[in-house]
Design a protein around this motif. Sequence first.
Motif, PDB file in Angstrom:
ATOM      1  N   ALA A  47       3.890   5.871  -5.432  1.00  0.00           N
ATOM      2  CA  ALA A  47       3.956   5.843  -6.900  1.00  0.00           C
ATOM      3  C   ALA A  47       2.857   6.712  -7.346  1.00  0.00           C
ATOM      4  CB  ALA A  47       3.815   4.225  -7.385  1.00  0.00           C
ATOM      5  N   ASN A  48       1.785   6.913  -6.837  1.00  0.00           N
ATOM      6  CA  ASN A  48       0.558   7.616  -7.078  1.00  0.00           C
ATOM      7  C   ASN A  48       0.585   8.911  -6.552  1.00  0.00           C
ATOM      8  OD1 ASN A  48      -0.213   5.410  -8.676  1.00  0.00           O
ATOM      9  ND2 ASN A  48      -1.636   4.501  -7.069  1.00  0.00           N
ATOM     10  N   ASN A  49       1.777   9.196  -5.925  1.00  0.00           N
ATOM     11  CA  ASN A  49       1.710  10.653  -5.308  1.00  0.00           C
ATOM     12  C   ASN A  49       0.765  11.031  -4.358  1.00  0.00           C
ATOM     13  OD1 ASN A  49       4.393  11.836  -6.264  1.00  0.00           O
ATOM     14  ND2 ASN A  49       3.479  11.559  -8.332  1.00  0.00           N
ATOM     15  N   ALA A  50       0.264   9.996  -3.653  1.00  0.00           N
ATOM     16  CA  ALA A  50      -0.955  10.178  -2.765  1.00  0.00           C
ATOM     17  C   ALA A  50      -0.278  11.053  -1.494  1.00  0.00           C
ATOM     18  CB  ALA A  50      -1.278   9.063  -2.125  1.00  0.00           C
ATOM     19  N   SER A  92      11.274  -0.895  -5.896  1.00  0.00           N
ATOM     20  CA  SER A  92      11.048  -0.374  -7.265  1.00  0.00           C
ATOM     21  C   SER A  92       9.566  -0.129  -7.519  1.00  0.00           C
ATOM     22  CB  SER A  92      11.627  -1.704  -7.979  1.00  0.00           C
ATOM     23  OG  SER A  92      10.863  -2.934  -8.062  1.00  0.00           O
ATOM     24  N   GLN A  93       8.625  -0.727  -6.869  1.00  0.00           N
ATOM     25  CA  GLN A  93       7.292  -0.519  -7.249  1.00  0.00           C
ATOM     26  C   GLN A  93       6.736   0.876  -6.577  1.00  0.00           C
ATOM     27  OE1 GLN A  93       6.010  -2.980  -9.107  1.00  0.00           O
ATOM     28  NE2 GLN A  93       7.860  -3.811  -8.704  1.00  0.00           N
ATOM     29  N   ALA A  94       7.736   1.517  -6.127  1.00  0.00           N
ATOM     30  CA  ALA A  94       7.377   3.009  -5.443  1.00  0.00           C
ATOM     31  C   ALA A  94       7.933   4.041  -6.412  1.00  0.00           C
ATOM     32  CB  ALA A  94       7.865   3.211  -4.103  1.00  0.00           C
ATOM     33  N   THR A 139      11.918   8.123   1.797  1.00  0.00           N
ATOM     34  CA  THR A 139      10.917   8.401   0.703  1.00  0.00           C
ATOM     35  C   THR A 139      10.343   9.725   0.590  1.00  0.00           C
ATOM     36  OG1 THR A 139       9.456   7.766   2.501  1.00  0.00           O
ATOM     37  CG2 THR A 139       9.779   6.195   0.765  1.00  0.00           C
ATOM     38  N   SER A 140      11.097  10.826   1.352  1.00  0.00           N
ATOM     39  CA  SER A 140      10.723  12.157   1.437  1.00  0.00           C
ATOM     40  C   SER A 140      11.101  12.704   0.032  1.00  0.00           C
ATOM     41  CB  SER A 140      11.706  12.743   2.422  1.00  0.00           C
ATOM     42  OG  SER A 140      11.575  14.265   2.217  1.00  0.00           O
ATOM     43  N   LYS A 194       0.805  -1.231   0.048  1.00  0.00           N
ATOM     44  CA  LYS A 194      -0.078  -0.068   0.093  1.00  0.00           C
ATOM     45  C   LYS A 194       0.938   1.423   0.065  1.00  0.00           C
ATOM     46  CE  LYS A 194      -3.596   2.582   2.467  1.00  0.00           C
ATOM     47  NZ  LYS A 194      -2.908   3.952   2.386  1.00  0.00           N
ATOM     48  N   VAL A 195       1.871   1.289   0.713  1.00  0.00           N
ATOM     49  CA  VAL A 195       2.885   2.353   0.949  1.00  0.00           C
ATOM     50  C   VAL A 195       3.519   2.821  -0.430  1.00  0.00           C
ATOM     51  CG1 VAL A 195       4.951   3.430   1.792  1.00  0.00           C
ATOM     52  CG2 VAL A 195       3.184   2.156   3.370  1.00  0.00           C
TER      53      VAL A 195
END
Length: 543
Positions: free
Chosen positions: A102-105, A121-123, A273-274, A96-97
């Motif tokens: 990846a979707n810039n939520a 890699s999925q992020a 991830t920032s 989910k994270v």
Amino acid sequence: MTKSNNNNRRPLYLTAAGLLVLSLGAVFVVRSFGSESGADGFLGGKSCNDKTQIRLSTTPEIQPLLERAAKAVADRKDDSTTACLQFNITGAPSSKVARDIANNAEGRPDLWVPDSSLWVSQADDGQSVPTIAVPSVATSPLVLVGRSDNFADVSSWLGTFSKTTPALLDPLSQSPGALALLAIQAERARTTASETQVGEVIVPLAQKLGSMAKPYTDVNGLLGRAGQPDSTLVVPASEQSFVKYQDEHPDSELKAVVPRTGTLLLDYPIVVTSSSDNEAYSDAAKALGEELINNAVAQARDDLGFRDALVSDLGGGRGVGAVSRLPVPSTAAINKVLGEWTRLSLSAHSLAVIDVSGSMAEKVGNKTRMQLTIEAAVSGLKLFPDNAALGLWTFSTKIGKSNADFRELVPIAKLTEAQRQRITTALAPQQAIKGGGTGLYDTAIAAVQAVRSGYDSSAVNAVLLFTDGKNDDPGSLSLAQTVATLKALKDPARPVRIIALGMGPDVDINELQALAIATGGQAFVAKNPQDLRTVFINALQSR
């Protein structure tokens, strides 16, 4: 221990040794961290006038260990400290994270501890891939869990899967499920398994799990089912989840094994991830990582069932002991495996079209091509889950309404028990038509139109075309005209592909390929009808 390269752009499955050489420019004091719900809780320490706020998201099972480490950092008393940190730790599934990033939520974390590097890699948000600051704060090998009777073959992941009933946690959202698929591919360098042998296990598994209303996400529920008397289930799971289950169910008769080919690890990296000020957050990650390798935290880590970053055995003889490691999957391998699973697990909206021309009466051994084709079709029917839709036609020349070259036997419908029985019953009496030609071209066009008329946007829409010859209908279109017609029917928004399955020495593979390629499909040939099941598996993999 095998090491992998550290790549700042796409850093996956990095080695654990980096934890032992962390270099810090300053000592940080953590004076508060969040609870699972995200509310701040203050933990001692002295006043900080300029706190650095750190939002950290973690996979829930390791959250207690991170909170303990954060408290230990907060309890440090170092007057030379020039900055302090305030951690807000929340739990969320790794997939989910990765999807949210990846979707810039909204609510993007500054740091992230997924259970496996495969999610990094999925992020990818299209701008950058998150970077791994600490390669691993804990590890847990992927194991197979089941009753002892189900482990007669532990030579490989594929071997065990082929002789049991594997129950995978959803590979698109759960690391153990994804790593199990990756292990099957990774071990091929150590076995003689072919792509077809892999497909014979993975295709029906993907179809079965893909047909479920809700994928498996509860490892404890699966382990409970696997422990039932006479259960044939085997569950790929982390050693940590197995150890925890055993602690909570001391009377369980479950056993955990690692196939002889080796295994992959859940490796729990700290990821930055920032979207800004990455250096400061990387330093914060290293401060937390340094605490997580201290002896004071080691016992807590072991108690929770996690190994250290060097994959040392768990204390007290728990778990599976020393493990052999499989080659670390690359980003390309991860994307390929997850992409293939997504495609294979889609339902099907298909029409099976079977040749009943005169040549199908020819014998191969003591059976005709017709008989062998029917057997292969009945066997192939079992590969389709209940939520798939399938219909049945036969074709030759002038056998249908208005002298059409095809005849509808069973309309396309969901594969309920009744629909399966209708198809099996309709197949059983089919015989080659003496003197019947092969009206291949007209049938191919009509079949594509029929599937298109009932198009299912949630499924793979296809024509499964079985034939032992080439078109010999004098009144039909030419091959060039047929290909042009099929191309004109092609609609990228509603694709209907021909998957052609040829058999025997008289098949014109060039003709079948031309028809299939015109629709975006593929053609396969079995030199002997006995090979049709293998060809059928290959065809399903090509969807």
